[in-house]
Design an enzyme around this catalytic site. Structure first.
Site, PDB file in Angstrom:
ATOM      1  N   ARG A 160       0.839  -1.136   0.029  1.00  0.00           N
ATOM      2  CA  ARG A 160      -0.054   0.043   0.163  1.00  0.00           C
ATOM      3  C   ARG A 160       0.918   1.255   0.072  1.00  0.00           C
ATOM      4  O   ARG A 160       1.647   1.294   0.890  1.00  0.00           O
ATOM      5  CB  ARG A 160      -1.160   0.012   1.366  1.00  0.00           C
TER       6      ARG A 160
ATOM      7  N   CYS B  91     -16.527   2.172   0.193  1.00  0.00           N
ATOM      8  CA  CYS B  91     -15.280   1.064   0.832  1.00  0.00           C
ATOM      9  C   CYS B  91     -14.692   1.402   2.424  1.00  0.00           C
ATOM     10  O   CYS B  91     -14.222   0.669   2.760  1.00  0.00           O
ATOM     11  CB  CYS B  91     -14.074   1.789  -0.241  1.00  0.00           C
TER      12      CYS B  91
ATOM     13  N   ASP C 283     -17.127   7.222  -2.151  1.00  0.00           N
ATOM     14  CA  ASP C 283     -15.670   7.103  -1.452  1.00  0.00           C
ATOM     15  C   ASP C 283     -15.467   8.519  -0.911  1.00  0.00           C
ATOM     16  O   ASP C 283     -16.269   9.591  -1.182  1.00  0.00           O
ATOM     17  CB  ASP C 283     -14.795   6.526  -2.344  1.00  0.00           C
TER      18      ASP C 283
ATOM     19  N   ARG D  60     -13.956  -8.070   2.089  1.00  0.00           N
ATOM     20  CA  ARG D  60     -12.585  -7.997   1.651  1.00  0.00           C
ATOM     21  C   ARG D  60     -11.973  -9.439   2.081  1.00  0.00           C
ATOM     22  O   ARG D  60     -10.947  -9.678   1.720  1.00  0.00           O
ATOM     23  CB  ARG D  60     -12.270  -6.795   2.462  1.00  0.00           C
TER      24      ARG D  60
ATOM     25  N   HIS E 163      -7.189   0.540  -6.369  1.00  0.00           N
ATOM     26  CA  HIS E 163      -7.484  -0.298  -5.188  1.00  0.00           C
ATOM     27  C   HIS E 163      -8.078  -1.557  -5.660  1.00  0.00           C
ATOM     28  O   HIS E 163      -9.375  -1.770  -5.417  1.00  0.00           O
ATOM     29  CB  HIS E 163      -8.326   0.461  -4.364  1.00  0.00           C
TER      30      HIS E 163
ATOM     31  N   GLN F 169     -10.202  -3.943  -3.165  1.00  0.00           N
ATOM     32  CA  GLN F 169     -11.511  -3.584  -2.679  1.00  0.00           C
ATOM     33  C   GLN F 169     -12.716  -3.824  -3.709  1.00  0.00           C
ATOM     34  O   GLN F 169     -13.568  -4.271  -3.289  1.00  0.00           O
ATOM     35  CB  GLN F 169     -11.378  -1.890  -2.606  1.00  0.00           C
TER      36      GLN F 169
HETATM   37  N1  NVA Z   1      -9.619   6.669  -1.851  1.00  0.00           N
HETATM   38  C1  NVA Z   1      -9.385   6.389  -0.515  1.00  0.00           C
HETATM   39  C2  NVA Z   1      -9.742   5.094  -0.301  1.00  0.00           C
HETATM   40  C3  NVA Z   1      -9.463   4.569   1.100  1.00  0.00           C
HETATM   41  C4  NVA Z   1      -9.718   2.904   1.127  1.00  0.00           C
HETATM   42  C5  NVA Z   1      -8.011   6.658  -0.112  1.00  0.00           C
HETATM   43  O1  NVA Z   1      -6.981   6.497  -1.094  1.00  0.00           O
HETATM   44  O2  NVA Z   1      -7.748   7.417   0.874  1.00  0.00           O
HETATM   45  N1   CP Z   2     -11.237  -0.022   2.229  1.00  0.00           N
HETATM   46  C1   CP Z   2     -10.073   0.180   2.600  1.00  0.00           C
HETATM   47  O1   CP Z   2      -9.188  -0.152   1.946  1.00  0.00           O
HETATM   48  O2   CP Z   2      -9.941   0.224   4.198  1.00  0.00           O
HETATM   49  P1   CP Z   2      -8.667   0.468   4.700  1.00  0.00           P
HETATM   50  O3   CP Z   2      -7.949   1.866   4.488  1.00  0.00           O
HETATM   51  O4   CP Z   2      -8.911   0.632   6.416  1.00  0.00           O
HETATM   52  O5   CP Z   2      -7.733  -0.785   4.458  1.00  0.00           O
END
Ligand code: NVA
Ligand code: CP
Length: 308
Positions: free
Chosen positions: A102, A263, A223, A291, A129, A132
């Site tokens: 990540r 999400c 989101d 998930r 992502h 997800q």
């Molecule tokens: N678009 C958000 C998704 C978090 C799961 C981010 O990247 O912070």
């Molecule tokens: N939806 C998602 O990826 O959540 P986290 O950022 O908590 O992993």
């Protein structure tokens, strides 16, 4: 699932439609307990951004497979002190069986993958992502019994989640409409890629009109308006994104049986109201649970698990 063994998943489009549907089918069986998968291997989690769901669901998935997880956050490794990713990747590759990453730049994920032989999985970048969206598709399939032909309306920022949804919907034959403010549309190259995948089977549309987007949609999705790394812009974005909020009034314009997905984490009163988030049409907690099942299926497929 031999076809997936050893593969990288850097984008959802690294999987084809048959492979995605196989992962969903496998995940449904794991969830129902009709199959058990065993692979006593080690997954590294190299996360440079916060995570609750992804971190915990990957960890529990590996435990259920009889394997284990190593937390490799940059602060605990030499990455935090400047060791190049390509060096770190080549060393981790000698110890680990798979790596979930990540981070911010997709290019960093690609560097890691290019210096590794083990499967490397995108656990969220600024661009995509994919894990997800596997959970989202399982949730939709559970609710409607099918995927092809359904219409998903995504409202908000044209971000990583929007990008993977565009690709995922196109791959499984769903129609996808993405409604964003003018300057926040998804990347044109991803829209074009989704359009090419959908071809003449389903529709890929962009709009600035949230009301038009949700007409006849069976799935409404949103989101956060400012993703991780965009915290400084959060306040300035509020008035720009306000018309894209999923609220009870907007929900009345969608299919009466429509479900609402998010999400998570959610900002109540911004991209979604508390009323909708906690309401009967939301499938958000099932979506979060999925998930675990979809990532367990994905890991088992990439690692060549033994089935029982
Ligand atoms: N678009 C958000 C998704 C978090 C799961 C981010 O990247 O912070
Ligand atoms: N939806 C998602 O990826 O959540 P986290 O950022 O908590 O992993």
């Amino acid at each position: 699932m031999e076809a997936l063994q050893g593969r990288d998943v850097l984008s959802l489009a690294d999987l084809n439609a048959v492979e995605i549907l196989s992962v969903l089918d496998f995940a449904a069986q794991l969830k129902a307990g009709t199959v058990q998968a065993y692979c006593p291997q080690v997954l590294g989690l190299l996360f440079t951004k916060a995570s609750t769901r992804t971190r915990v669901s990957f960890s529990v998935a590996m435990s259920r497979l009889g394997g284990q997880v190593l937390d490799l956050s940059p602060g605990q490794t030499q990455i935090g002190r400047g060791e190049p990713l390509k060096d770190t990747a080549r060393v981790l590759d000698r110890y680990l069986d798979a790596l979930a990453v990540r981070t911010f730049a997709q290019a960093d994920l690609e560097t890691i993958a290019s210096y590794s032989h083990m499967p490397v999985i995108n656990a969220l970048t600024d661009r995509e992502h994919p894990c997800q969206i596997l959970a989202d598709l399982l949730t939709i399939q559970e609710q409607f019994g099918t995927l092809a032909g359904l219409t998903l309306a995504y409202l908000g920022d044209g971000n990583n989640v929007a990008h993977s949804l565009l690709l995922g919907c196109a791959l499984v034959g769903m129609n996808v409409v993405v409604a964003t403010p003018t300057d926040y549309a998804p990347l044109p190259e991803i829209v074009a890629q989704a359009g090419a995948i959908a071809a003449n089977r389903s529709q890929v549309k962009l709009t600035q009109d949230p009301q038009a987007a949700v007409q006849a949609a069976q799935i409404l999705y949103t989101d956060v308006w400012a993703s991780m790394g965009q915290e400084d812009e959060a306040k300035q974005r509020l008035p720009i994104f306000a018309p894209y909020q999923i609220n009870a009034e907007l929900l009345t314009l969608a299919d009466p049986n429509a479900i609402v997905l998010h999400c998570l984490p959610a900002h109540r009163g911004e991209e979604i109201t508390t009323e909708v988030l906690e309401g009967t049409q939301a499938q958000i907690w099932n979506q979060a649970e999925n998930r675990l099942h979809t990532q367990q299926a994905l890991l088992a497929s990439l690692l060549g698990a033994t089935l029982r």
